[in-house]
Write a protein that holds these residues in place. Structure first.
Motif, mmCIF file in Angstrom:
data_model
loop_
_atom_site.group_PDB
_atom_site.id
_atom_site.type_symbol
_atom_site.label_atom_id
_atom_site.label_comp_id
_atom_site.label_asym_id
_atom_site.label_seq_id
_atom_site.Cartn_x
_atom_site.Cartn_y
_atom_site.Cartn_z
ATOM 1 N N LYS A 139 0.854 -1.193 0.000
ATOM 2 C CA LYS A 139 0.000 0.000 0.000
ATOM 3 C C LYS A 139 0.881 1.232 0.000
ATOM 4 C CE LYS A 139 -3.449 2.594 -0.029
ATOM 5 N NZ LYS A 139 -4.300 2.623 -1.224
ATOM 6 N N PHE A 144 0.740 5.324 -0.276
ATOM 7 C CA PHE A 144 -0.048 6.561 -0.282
ATOM 8 C C PHE A 144 0.665 7.574 -1.159
ATOM 9 C CE2 PHE A 144 -1.405 4.867 3.955
ATOM 10 C CZ PHE A 144 -2.729 4.641 3.584
ATOM 11 N N ARG A 145 -0.132 8.184 -2.025
ATOM 12 C CA ARG A 145 0.465 9.136 -2.964
ATOM 13 C C ARG A 145 0.009 10.549 -2.627
ATOM 14 N NH1 ARG A 145 2.675 6.248 -7.097
ATOM 15 N NH2 ARG A 145 2.018 4.071 -7.165
ATOM 16 N N LYS A 151 -7.564 -1.602 7.611
ATOM 17 C CA LYS A 151 -8.468 -0.863 6.711
ATOM 18 C C LYS A 151 -8.538 -1.515 5.335
ATOM 19 C CE LYS A 151 -8.071 3.458 9.178
ATOM 20 N NZ LYS A 151 -7.198 4.613 9.375
ATOM 21 N N LEU A 174 -10.878 -4.333 5.567
ATOM 22 C CA LEU A 174 -12.279 -3.908 5.640
ATOM 23 C C LEU A 174 -12.783 -3.335 4.322
ATOM 24 C CD1 LEU A 174 -12.090 -2.136 9.093
ATOM 25 C CD2 LEU A 174 -13.556 -4.071 8.561
ATOM 26 N N GLY A 175 -11.882 -3.161 3.374
ATOM 27 C CA GLY A 175 -12.289 -2.562 2.097
ATOM 28 C C GLY A 175 -12.376 -1.054 2.151
ATOM 29 N N LEU A 176 -11.846 -0.427 3.212
ATOM 30 C CA LEU A 176 -11.850 1.033 3.278
ATOM 31 C C LEU A 176 -10.702 1.598 2.446
ATOM 32 C CD1 LEU A 176 -12.509 1.604 7.110
ATOM 33 C CD2 LEU A 176 -14.159 1.581 5.256
ATOM 34 N N LEU A 177 -9.559 0.921 2.494
ATOM 35 C CA LEU A 177 -8.415 1.279 1.648
ATOM 36 C C LEU A 177 -8.198 0.145 0.653
ATOM 37 C CD1 LEU A 177 -5.884 2.613 4.335
ATOM 38 C CD2 LEU A 177 -7.216 3.972 2.728
ATOM 39 N N TYR A 178 -7.652 0.486 -0.504
ATOM 40 C CA TYR A 178 -7.452 -0.519 -1.540
ATOM 41 C C TYR A 178 -5.956 -0.792 -1.703
ATOM 42 C CZ TYR A 178 -12.006 1.582 -2.492
ATOM 43 O OH TYR A 178 -13.272 2.089 -2.352
ATOM 44 N N ARG A 209 -14.214 -5.524 -0.463
ATOM 45 C CA ARG A 209 -15.011 -4.423 -1.004
ATOM 46 C C ARG A 209 -16.438 -4.863 -1.305
ATOM 47 N NH1 ARG A 209 -11.437 -1.294 -5.429
ATOM 48 N NH2 ARG A 209 -13.300 0.013 -5.493
ATOM 49 N N PRO A 258 -12.923 -0.189 15.810
ATOM 50 C CA PRO A 258 -11.795 0.705 15.529
ATOM 51 C C PRO A 258 -11.015 1.057 16.787
ATOM 52 C CG PRO A 258 -13.839 1.921 15.460
ATOM 53 C CD PRO A 258 -14.204 0.499 15.733
#
Lengths: 294, 436
Positions: A19, A21-22, A61, A64-68, A82, A94
């Motif tokens: 993962k 982050f950009r 996350k 949980l499908g909150l982040l890909y 997802r 959480p």
């Protein structure tokens, strides 16, 4: 802790997960998770350990499908997190109690039970069960905003369980709880595991993790540094702790002398004691039994 | 679709609004505007004047307030929950993101419906309080009656005719105005043929004169069948000013309402000029009561609020709360400027030129005009579907307007906003460190 057979089906299966982050321009800013490979088997309590910023919450996350995931393969219960159908069997608590402060404890659980797809009669029944389970019966009609942190955490735990999920993702489940609450949560985790639930726990409280986890993975900078059964990871080869009861000082000295002679090196000896947590729980439980709160 | 899930999200949105005192604050502000504004704004002192203030200013301000509140609530309901991470737990449940969008939108729409109902009841109560007993004020009663607007059938009057510019040209030309010499008359009929009017009608006309000065002149109006008028009125007006004449219901016949306008020969005769376009001459015919008309008007407003709620929720799904609010304020300003946008788009000028001739447009002007024309496509219906001006003028808000508002704003515009929002929301990651 239970013993999970190696051929138990994998409930969470992450392979080569990354993962990144950009920033606004699409340039890589943070590599939160790097080449993470995890397999959590059915009925297992699996601990994710690591310092702040090690990628634990990001991993949860993604589960949980909150982040890909940026790359890699992630399957939860054989599907993508997802998909709503996958999340029907997932429960999430959480790290903070992100609850609606204007709802009462009962309304909160009714809301999440509805989202979990429970119909009216089953929903009411389940809400009552959860309120009893987390010990909030006397506060069920109070607004969550008026709760202490510990009480809010209990509501958070109850909402994670409300739709009776097969897999529980618990982010710092004992954070903010008093020792009795901690003990209750740990007992509950062990009880759920005995009932076949799969539990993934993230925590800083290593003692708590040691108490409940079958296996752990230690994350650092988004990478798994160590992974395996807790007993194997913490075990020191050729080193043993022996507990003896009914031993007076003279016998102790003779035993120590004998062991030192046999081992050829110094032997550590200290008086056995109970943990402070165990003492606290006993004292408070006894006191409450003697004079129950009004 | 799982109905209990949807209902749970709608109820949560409503509970949030009620318990965070948004609803109480909104209702208090609505009451303040509806009751307080008529006390602050000076009217002409007549009951009809006070009624105009209530309908034209107080009702418009209340609708503006509701619009702003709707956009704000739409933005906050998702963006704020993402910001304080309450939505994380919801998104971790087996809920589709479109169910969250729809539930939030429906919650705000239900809140708007309740607020509009209160607005309608307060306006009706205010009207009942200031209404003169026994319908004594005819102007007041005229404003309360929902009136249809009719324009003369100029073709039947023989004013529309073929003026071929070239051989084979069959186009019909309608004059923009008619000049009436002293001693001459003009007969025309308003095609009011459906049913008899429910009360006295009103004729509005704007007459000019060929004189270079603005001296008043007389005009003679006969209403009723040709040769047997039921009402004859002589009016004296300054040129260019709008006149309003009462037309008795008896002037109606199944063929319509016939009017004869005569330019009388007096001491100082002048040629009259009657505009034949929109706003030149029209007949207002009462059809419905005020309560039904107000209800229809509020339904049109409701459709607009549903669209604004969709815009707000979409903005909240895509953007952080401050940015979503900024975008929403921009949308409100754009809606408020819809008239200016239309003027620029139609005339091609976005400022008043100092020179007498229209200046040559540069490339930047063309780009700006292009933007205005695109914006006008979206905002033009908002002008057309504006009920307050109709209500304040005692005109009927037709069911056709209600249907068009419902279909265009409530469904089509809202659907476009929702599809746009859902496309991004279902793809959006939540829970990025430092982004919510």
């Amino acid at each position: 802790m239970s013993t999970i057979p190696h051929d138990a089906p994998a409930v969470i299966d992450a392979r080569g997960l990354n993962k990144v982050f950009r920033d606004f321009w699409g340039r890589p800013k943070v590599r939160a998770v790097q080449d993470l490979t995890l397999e959590v088997r059915s009925g297992e309590v699996f601990g994710l350990l690591g310092p702040n910023g090690s990628g634990k919450s990001t991993t949860i996350k993604m589960l949980l499908g909150l982040l890909y995931p940026t790359s890699g393969e992630l399957r939860v219960l054989g599907g993508s997190p997802r998909d709503a159908a996958t999340r029907e069997r997932l429960g999430y608590m959480p790290e903070e109690s992100y609850l609606y402060k204007y709802l009462t404890a009962q309304e909160t659980l009714e809301f999440y039970a509805s989202l979990g797809g429970l119909r009216s009669r089953r929903r009411r029944q389940r809400v009552d069960e959860m309120i009893e389970l987390v010990g909030l019966a006397s506060a069920r009609h109070r607004r969550v905003g008026e709760f202490s942190k510990g009480m809010a955490r209990r509501v958070g735990f109850a909402q994670a369980l409300i739709h009776d999920p097969d897999v529980l993702l618990l982010d710092e489940p004992t954070s903010g709880l008093d020792p009795i609450g901690c003990r209750q949560v740990k007992d509950l985790i062990l009880d759920l595991a005995r009932r076949g639930k799969t539990i993934l726990v993230c925590s800083h409280y290593l003692a708590d993790m040691q108490d409940v986890c079958d296996r752990v993975a230690i994350l650092l900078d988004g990478r798994v540094c160590a992974q395996g059964p807790v007993r194997e990871l913490v075990r020191q080869p050729d080193t043993w702790r022996i507990t003896l009861e009914g031993v007076d000082d003279a016998l102790r000295d003779r035993l120590v002398a004998y062991l030192q002679e046999q081992c050829g090196r110094p032997v550590a000896v200290e008086p056995a004691g109970r943990s402070l947590e165990s003492l606290f729980v006993d004292v408070v439980t006894r006191q409450r039994a003697a004079s129950p709160p009004p | 679709m799982n109905l209990p899930r949807l209902v749970a999200i709608v109820r949560l949105t409503l509970r949030d609004a009620v318990r965070s005192r948004v609803v109480v604050s909104l209702l208090a502000a609505l009451l303040l505007v509806l009751v307080g504004l008529p006390l602050l704004v000076q009217s002409d002192g007549t009951p009809a004047g006070r009624l105009r203030i209530i309908l034209e200013y107080a009702l418009a301000a209340a609708i503006g307030l509701l619009s702003a509140a709707t956009l704000w609530a739409g933005c906050a309901t998702v963006a704020a929950e993402l910001q304080d991470r309450r939505l994380f737990i919801v998104l971790a449940k087996p809920v589709h993101r479109w169910e969250i969008w729809l539930g939030k939108w429906l919650g705000i729409v239900v809140m708007d419906a309740a607020a509009l109902a209160v607005t309608g009841l307060v306006v009706a109560a205010l009207v009942a309080v200031i209404r003169p007993a026994g319908g004594a004020d005819s102007q007041f009663e005229a404003l309360l009656s929902a009136r249809d607007t009719f324009h003369p059938d100029w073709a039947a009057a023989g004013l529309v005719r073929a003026v071929p510019a070239a051989a084979g040209d069959t186009r019909q030309f309608e004059p923009k105005s008619v000049a009436l010499l002293p001693g001459h008359s003009l007969d025309f009929t308003f095609p009011v043929s459906a049913t008899a009017p429910g009360g006295p009608m009103e004729l509005r006309a704007r007459l000019g004169s060929a004189r270079p000065n603005r001296a008043p002149f007389a005009s003679l109006w006969e209403f009723g069948p040709p040769g047997k008028p039921v009402s004859v009125v002589t009016s004296t007006n300054a040129p260019g000013l709008s006149m309003a004449l009462a037309v008795p219901a008896a002037a109606w016949s199944p063929g319509g309402v016939h009017v004869r306008l005569t330019n009388p020969v007096g001491r100082d005769p002048a040629t009259l000029v009657l505009g034949t376009g929109v706003g030149g001459v029209e007949l207002l015919v009462p059809r419905d009561g005020f309560a039904v008309n107000l209800t229809r008007g509020l339904l049109v407003v409701f459709a607009r609020l549903a669209f604004l709620a969709a815009l707000g929720v979409t903005a909240g799904c895509l953007l952080s709360l401050p940015v979503a609010v900024f975008v929403s304020i921009f949308v409100l300003v754009l809606i408020a400027s819809a008239g200016y946008v239309q003027t620029v788009a139609v005339t091609g000028m976005y400022y008043i030129p100092l020179e007498s001739e229209a200046p040559e447009l540069g490339w930047l002007d063309r780009v700006v005009l292009g933007v205005f024309r695109i914006m006008n496509v979206a905002t033009a219906p908002l002008i057309r579907l504006e009920p307050v001006a109709l209500l304040a003028d005692g005109r009927r808000v037709a069911w056709a307007i209600v249907a068009e508002a419902g279909l265009l704003l409530g469904l089509a515009y809202s659907a476009v906003a929702s599809l746009f929002g859902l496309w991004f929301f279902t793809r959006r990651e939540v829970g990025r460190a430092g982004t919510e």
